[in-house]
Design a protein around this motif. Sequence first.
Motif, PDB file in Angstrom:
ATOM      1  N   MET A   1       1.031  -1.280   0.326  1.00 41.63           N
ATOM      2  CA  MET A   1       0.074  -0.251  -0.029  1.00 41.63           C
ATOM      3  C   MET A   1       0.972   1.231  -0.413  1.00 41.63           C
ATOM      4  O   MET A   1       0.278   2.221  -0.350  1.00 41.63           O
ATOM      5  CB  MET A   1      -0.818   0.216   1.083  1.00 41.63           C
ATOM      6  N   CYS A   2       1.997   0.930   1.093  1.00 34.74           N
ATOM      7  CA  CYS A   2       2.846   2.291   0.938  1.00 34.74           C
ATOM      8  C   CYS A   2       3.638   2.723  -0.278  1.00 34.74           C
ATOM      9  O   CYS A   2       4.318   2.027  -0.174  1.00 34.74           O
ATOM     10  CB  CYS A   2       3.366   2.182   2.649  1.00 34.74           C
ATOM     11  N   GLY A   3       3.277   3.843  -0.372  1.00 34.23           N
ATOM     12  CA  GLY A   3       5.071   4.249  -1.333  1.00 34.23           C
ATOM     13  C   GLY A   3       5.462   5.525  -0.636  1.00 34.23           C
ATOM     14  O   GLY A   3       6.532   5.710  -1.658  1.00 34.23           O
ATOM     15  N   HIS A   4       5.687   5.833   0.767  1.00 34.23           N
ATOM     16  CA  HIS A   4       6.832   6.482   1.105  1.00 34.23           C
ATOM     17  C   HIS A   4       8.098   5.523   1.174  1.00 34.23           C
ATOM     18  O   HIS A   4       8.103   4.358   1.054  1.00 34.23           O
ATOM     19  CB  HIS A   4       6.375   6.875   2.209  1.00 34.23           C
ATOM     20  N   THR A   5       9.240   6.466   0.938  1.00 35.40           N
ATOM     21  CA  THR A   5      10.989   5.916   1.620  1.00 35.40           C
ATOM     22  C   THR A   5      11.509   6.204   3.017  1.00 35.40           C
ATOM     23  O   THR A   5      11.011   7.458   3.007  1.00 35.40           O
ATOM     24  CB  THR A   5      11.440   5.842   0.162  1.00 35.40           C
ATOM     25  N   PRO A   6      11.243   5.491   3.621  1.00 35.76           N
ATOM     26  CA  PRO A   6      10.960   4.063   4.319  1.00 35.76           C
ATOM     27  C   PRO A   6       9.466   4.152   4.511  1.00 35.76           C
ATOM     28  O   PRO A   6       8.695   5.086   4.617  1.00 35.76           O
ATOM     29  CB  PRO A   6      11.904   4.029   5.928  1.00 35.76           C
ATOM     30  N   PRO A   9       5.024   1.476   8.417  1.00 30.27           N
ATOM     31  CA  PRO A   9       4.768   0.106   9.289  1.00 30.27           C
ATOM     32  C   PRO A   9       3.653  -0.773   9.051  1.00 30.27           C
ATOM     33  O   PRO A   9       2.564  -0.075   8.774  1.00 30.27           O
ATOM     34  CB  PRO A   9       4.795   0.443  11.217  1.00 30.27           C
ATOM     35  N   ASP A  10       4.004  -2.042   8.847  1.00 31.25           N
ATOM     36  CA  ASP A  10       3.145  -2.959   8.588  1.00 31.25           C
ATOM     37  C   ASP A  10       1.495  -2.758   9.943  1.00 31.25           C
ATOM     38  O   ASP A  10       2.192  -1.989  10.913  1.00 31.25           O
ATOM     39  CB  ASP A  10       3.363  -4.321   8.393  1.00 31.25           C
ATOM     40  N   ALA A  19       2.796   5.211  11.100  1.00 32.53           N
ATOM     41  CA  ALA A  19       1.694   5.600   9.872  1.00 32.53           C
ATOM     42  C   ALA A  19       1.580   7.307   9.191  1.00 32.53           C
ATOM     43  O   ALA A  19       1.318   7.992  10.487  1.00 32.53           O
ATOM     44  CB  ALA A  19       1.635   4.652   8.785  1.00 32.53           C
ATOM     45  N   ARG A  20       2.031   6.961   7.811  1.00 29.14           N
ATOM     46  CA  ARG A  20       1.495   8.868   7.022  1.00 29.14           C
ATOM     47  C   ARG A  20       0.033   8.416   7.481  1.00 29.14           C
ATOM     48  O   ARG A  20      -0.498   7.450   7.035  1.00 29.14           O
ATOM     49  CB  ARG A  20       1.926   8.928   5.913  1.00 29.14           C
ATOM     50  N   THR A  21      -0.325   9.875   8.140  1.00 27.94           N
ATOM     51  CA  THR A  21      -1.942  10.572   7.767  1.00 27.94           C
ATOM     52  C   THR A  21      -2.621  10.276   6.657  1.00 27.94           C
ATOM     53  O   THR A  21      -1.667  11.773   5.839  1.00 27.94           O
ATOM     54  CB  THR A  21      -1.845  11.222   9.007  1.00 27.94           C
ATOM     55  N   VAL A  22      -3.464   9.554   5.524  1.00 27.62           N
ATOM     56  CA  VAL A  22      -3.717  10.188   4.323  1.00 27.62           C
ATOM     57  C   VAL A  22      -4.735  11.065   4.406  1.00 27.62           C
ATOM     58  O   VAL A  22      -4.806  11.473   3.691  1.00 27.62           O
ATOM     59  CB  VAL A  22      -4.255   8.695   3.787  1.00 27.62           C
ATOM     60  N   CYS A  23      -5.824  10.886   5.272  1.00 31.04           N
ATOM     61  CA  CYS A  23      -6.994  11.363   5.639  1.00 31.04           C
ATOM     62  C   CYS A  23      -7.513  11.226   6.981  1.00 31.04           C
ATOM     63  O   CYS A  23      -7.063  10.109   7.518  1.00 31.04           O
ATOM     64  CB  CYS A  23      -8.261  10.419   4.719  1.00 31.04           C
ATOM     65  N   SER A  24      -8.218  12.461   7.322  1.00 32.91           N
ATOM     66  CA  SER A  24      -8.434  12.368   8.983  1.00 32.91           C
ATOM     67  C   SER A  24      -9.633  13.888   8.957  1.00 32.91           C
ATOM     68  O   SER A  24      -9.632  14.618   8.644  1.00 32.91           O
ATOM     69  CB  SER A  24      -6.783  13.355  10.089  1.00 32.91           C
ATOM     70  N   GLN A  25      -9.994  13.230  10.478  1.00 31.14           N
ATOM     71  CA  GLN A  25     -11.478  13.533  11.288  1.00 31.14           C
ATOM     72  C   GLN A  25     -11.220  13.804  12.024  1.00 31.14           C
ATOM     73  O   GLN A  25     -12.036  13.098  12.740  1.00 31.14           O
ATOM     74  CB  GLN A  25     -12.683  13.129  10.330  1.00 31.14           C
ATOM     75  N   ALA A  31      -8.399   9.015  12.172  1.00 33.35           N
ATOM     76  CA  ALA A  31      -7.368   9.478  10.591  1.00 33.35           C
ATOM     77  C   ALA A  31      -7.278   7.913  10.217  1.00 33.35           C
ATOM     78  O   ALA A  31      -6.975   6.836  10.902  1.00 33.35           O
ATOM     79  CB  ALA A  31      -5.860   9.598  11.591  1.00 33.35           C
ATOM     80  N   LEU A  32      -7.430   8.573   9.177  1.00 36.01           N
ATOM     81  CA  LEU A  32      -7.095   6.648   8.091  1.00 36.01           C
ATOM     82  C   LEU A  32      -5.600   7.227   7.863  1.00 36.01           C
ATOM     83  O   LEU A  32      -4.972   8.272   7.236  1.00 36.01           O
ATOM     84  CB  LEU A  32      -7.639   6.587   6.462  1.00 36.01           C
TER      85      LEU A  32
END
Length: 66
Positions: A1-6, A9-10, A19-25, A31-32
Motif C-alpha cells: 500500500m505504502c509508496g513512502h521511503t522508508p 510500518p505494517d 504511519a503517515r496520515t492519508v485522511c483525517s476527521q 484518521a486513516l
Amino acid sequence: MCGHTPQCPDPAAPDRQSARTVCSQPVQGWALLCNGVVSFEDTGCLLPDGRLTPPHRASVPAEVAT
C-alpha cells in the motif's frame, strides 16, 4: 500500500500508528493511515482486516490526576 521511503510500518507491527496520515476527521476523532489502519483519538485502532485494538493510553498517577 505504502509508496513512502522508508515504507510505513505494517498494520500488524507494534508501531503501526506511526504511519503517515492519508485522511483525517479530527472533529470525529479518527484518521486513516497509509498502511490502512484507522487510528482513533483514544489511541485504539481498526486494522484493515477488521480487528480492533483497544486504547493503550498510559495511566495517570493518582497524584497527577488530583
